[in-house]
Design an enzyme around this catalytic site. Structure first.
Site, PDB file in Angstrom:
ATOM      1  N   ASP A  12       6.300 -77.733  45.268  1.00 29.00           N
ATOM      2  CA  ASP A  12       5.133 -76.919  45.609  1.00 29.00           C
ATOM      3  C   ASP A  12       3.975 -77.779  46.124  1.00 29.00           C
ATOM      4  O   ASP A  12       3.820 -78.933  45.725  1.00 29.00           O
ATOM      5  CB  ASP A  12       4.695 -76.133  44.361  1.00 29.00           C
ATOM      6  CG  ASP A  12       3.759 -74.985  44.706  1.00 29.00           C
ATOM      7  OD1 ASP A  12       3.790 -74.519  45.868  1.00 29.00           O
ATOM      8  OD2 ASP A  12       2.995 -74.557  43.825  1.00 29.00           O
ATOM      9  N   HIS A  29       4.758 -78.257  55.533  1.00 25.49           N
ATOM     10  CA  HIS A  29       6.196 -78.027  55.297  1.00 25.49           C
ATOM     11  C   HIS A  29       7.022 -79.136  55.957  1.00 25.49           C
ATOM     12  O   HIS A  29       7.996 -79.623  55.395  1.00 25.49           O
ATOM     13  CB  HIS A  29       6.620 -76.659  55.826  1.00 25.49           C
ATOM     14  CG  HIS A  29       6.015 -75.520  55.046  1.00 25.49           C
ATOM     15  ND1 HIS A  29       6.111 -75.443  53.682  1.00 25.49           N
ATOM     16  CD2 HIS A  29       5.297 -74.430  55.435  1.00 25.49           C
ATOM     17  CE1 HIS A  29       5.485 -74.345  53.258  1.00 25.49           C
ATOM     18  NE2 HIS A  29       4.971 -73.723  54.304  1.00 25.49           N
ATOM     19  N   LEU A 122      26.857 -86.563  44.543  1.00 25.87           N
ATOM     20  CA  LEU A 122      25.690 -85.778  44.118  1.00 25.87           C
ATOM     21  C   LEU A 122      25.872 -84.362  44.636  1.00 25.87           C
ATOM     22  O   LEU A 122      26.280 -84.161  45.777  1.00 25.87           O
ATOM     23  CB  LEU A 122      24.415 -86.379  44.727  1.00 25.87           C
ATOM     24  CG  LEU A 122      23.153 -85.522  44.663  1.00 25.87           C
ATOM     25  CD1 LEU A 122      22.657 -85.396  43.221  1.00 25.87           C
ATOM     26  CD2 LEU A 122      22.043 -86.118  45.529  1.00 25.87           C
TER      27      LEU A 122
HETATM   28  C1  IPE Z   1       7.494 -71.503  44.335  1.00 23.06           C
HETATM   29  O1  IPE Z   1       6.311 -71.819  44.974  1.00 23.06           O
HETATM   30  C2  IPE Z   1       8.589 -71.384  45.327  1.00 23.06           C
HETATM   31  C3  IPE Z   1       8.980 -72.621  45.995  1.00 23.06           C
HETATM   32  C4  IPE Z   1       8.510 -73.813  45.791  1.00 23.06           C
HETATM   33  C5  IPE Z   1      10.015 -72.437  46.942  1.00 23.06           C
HETATM   34  P1  IPE Z   1       5.252 -70.710  45.370  1.00 23.06           P
HETATM   35  O2  IPE Z   1       4.108 -71.408  45.969  1.00 23.06           O
HETATM   36  O3  IPE Z   1       5.882 -69.650  46.169  1.00 23.06           O
HETATM   37  O4  IPE Z   1       4.860 -70.108  43.948  1.00 23.06           O
HETATM   38  P2  IPE Z   1       3.627 -69.216  43.551  1.00 23.06           P
HETATM   39  O5  IPE Z   1       3.673 -67.995  44.404  1.00 23.06           O
HETATM   40  O6  IPE Z   1       2.405 -70.009  43.786  1.00 23.06           O
HETATM   41  O7  IPE Z   1       3.840 -68.932  42.107  1.00 23.06           O
HETATM   42  C1  IPE Z   2       6.073 -74.838  48.590  1.00 24.30           C
HETATM   43  O1  IPE Z   2       4.847 -75.120  49.104  1.00 24.30           O
HETATM   44  C2  IPE Z   2       7.091 -74.562  49.644  1.00 24.30           C
HETATM   45  C3  IPE Z   2       7.467 -73.152  49.753  1.00 24.30           C
HETATM   46  C4  IPE Z   2       7.130 -72.185  48.953  1.00 24.30           C
HETATM   47  C5  IPE Z   2       8.310 -72.835  50.860  1.00 24.30           C
HETATM   48  P1  IPE Z   2       3.794 -73.969  49.358  1.00 24.30           P
HETATM   49  O2  IPE Z   2       3.977 -73.466  50.746  1.00 24.30           O
HETATM   50  O3  IPE Z   2       3.834 -72.945  48.290  1.00 24.30           O
HETATM   51  O4  IPE Z   2       2.445 -74.792  49.277  1.00 24.30           O
HETATM   52  P2  IPE Z   2       1.093 -74.301  48.630  1.00 24.30           P
HETATM   53  O5  IPE Z   2       1.373 -73.990  47.193  1.00 24.30           O
HETATM   54  O6  IPE Z   2       0.655 -73.085  49.379  1.00 24.30           O
HETATM   55  O7  IPE Z   2       0.165 -75.449  48.810  1.00 24.30           O
HETATM   56 MG    MG Z   3       2.863 -72.784  46.501  1.00 29.62          MG
END
Ligand code: IPE
Ligand code: IPE
Ligand code: MG
Length: 224
Positions: A12, A29, A122
């Site tokens: 995240d 990303h 792995l």
């Molecule tokens: C969780 O992250 C999903 C992934 C890392 C793929 P999110 O950014 O979507 O989670 P929330 O919505 O903040 O809980």
């Molecule tokens: C996690 O990073 C990746 C996905 C959920 C695809 P985020 O896109 O949720 O990044 P933040 O939390 O908005 O910074």
């Molecule tokens: Mg996020």
């Protein structure tokens, strides 16, 4: 020393990193993918057998279409350019989640899984369109249909993680302390580490520090 067989990661913080440094969530990303490569290498170095990466949740469909499309195009390009190399490194790729993407991506995912299915060094479980509640409901439905008795062992046979041992360690980057519908059943006894760093800035050093700490934690599993 605790054996470490399976690490699960909620990657995240890409969006925030991208906005902060490049004024674009999508740039975050892209940068996050570099961290994925680094962490795969480090996982192999640490002789860990299973790595589960949360890449897209069932809830992530609520994001703008532009971001979703970008994420899946990144994944497509990654698989096209990297799957041979992963295969050479004896890495097995498994998708957990529901593969209901474009037929091009579905085919690519199926092909990648098939190609690497016999690899042993792995196993990377990529959680894509994955939601733990959905997984559990389906598992209970299938178990009920099968008429087998309802117990832990039988239920786990109907999870998408069937034949995969439960994670020993969960890491969530991005300075957020929640599970976001990830492996709710399987994480019952995992050690959990929430990291302040955003995924694109998470380093091998950070990862190794967490692993080192994990190895000396006293894991009780209810005992004393
Ligand atoms: C969780 O992250 C999903 C992934 C890392 C793929 P999110 O950014 O979507 O989670 P929330 O919505 O903040 O809980
Ligand atoms: C996690 O990073 C990746 C996905 C959920 C695809 P985020 O896109 O949720 O990044 P933040 O939390 O908005 O910074
Ligand atoms: Mg996020």
């Amino acid at each position: 020393m605790n054996p470490l067989n399976h690490v699960a990661i909620i990657m995240d913080g890409n969006g925030r990193w991208g906005l902060k440094y490049k004024n674009s969530r999508n740039a975050g990303h892209k940068a996050g993918l570099n961290t994925v490569e680094k962490i795969i290498k480090e996982t192999i170095k640490n002789k860990i057998k299973f790595l589960t990466l949360y890449a897209f949740s069932t809830e992530n469909w609520k994001r703008p279409k532009k971001e979703i499309n970008y994420l899946f195009s990144l994944l497509e390009n990654f698989l096209i350019s990297r799957i041979d190399e992963l295969h050479k490194q004896n890495i097995k790729l498994k998708i957990i989640g529901v593969k209901n993407f474009s037929s091009k991506l579905n085919n690519l995912l199926n092909k990648s899984e098939k190609k690497t299915s016999k690899n042993r060094k792995l196993q990377i479980n990529l959680a894509l369109n994955y939601g733990s509640k959905f997984e559990l409901i389906n598992a209970f439905k299938s178990l009920k249909k099968s008429n087998k008795i309802i117990n832990e062992k039988n239920l786990s046979k109907y999870l998408q993680t069937k034949n995969i041992p439960d994670p020993d360690l969960l890491i969530r980057t991005g300075n957020t302390q929640r599970l976001s519908n990830f492996l709710l059943w399987q994480l019952a006894y995992a050690e959990i580490h929430f990291d302040k760093k955003l995924w694109p800035e998470f380093s091998e050093k950070d990862y190794n520090k967490i692993i080192k700490k994990f190895k000396i934690i006293k894991r009780n599993f209810g005992k004393i």
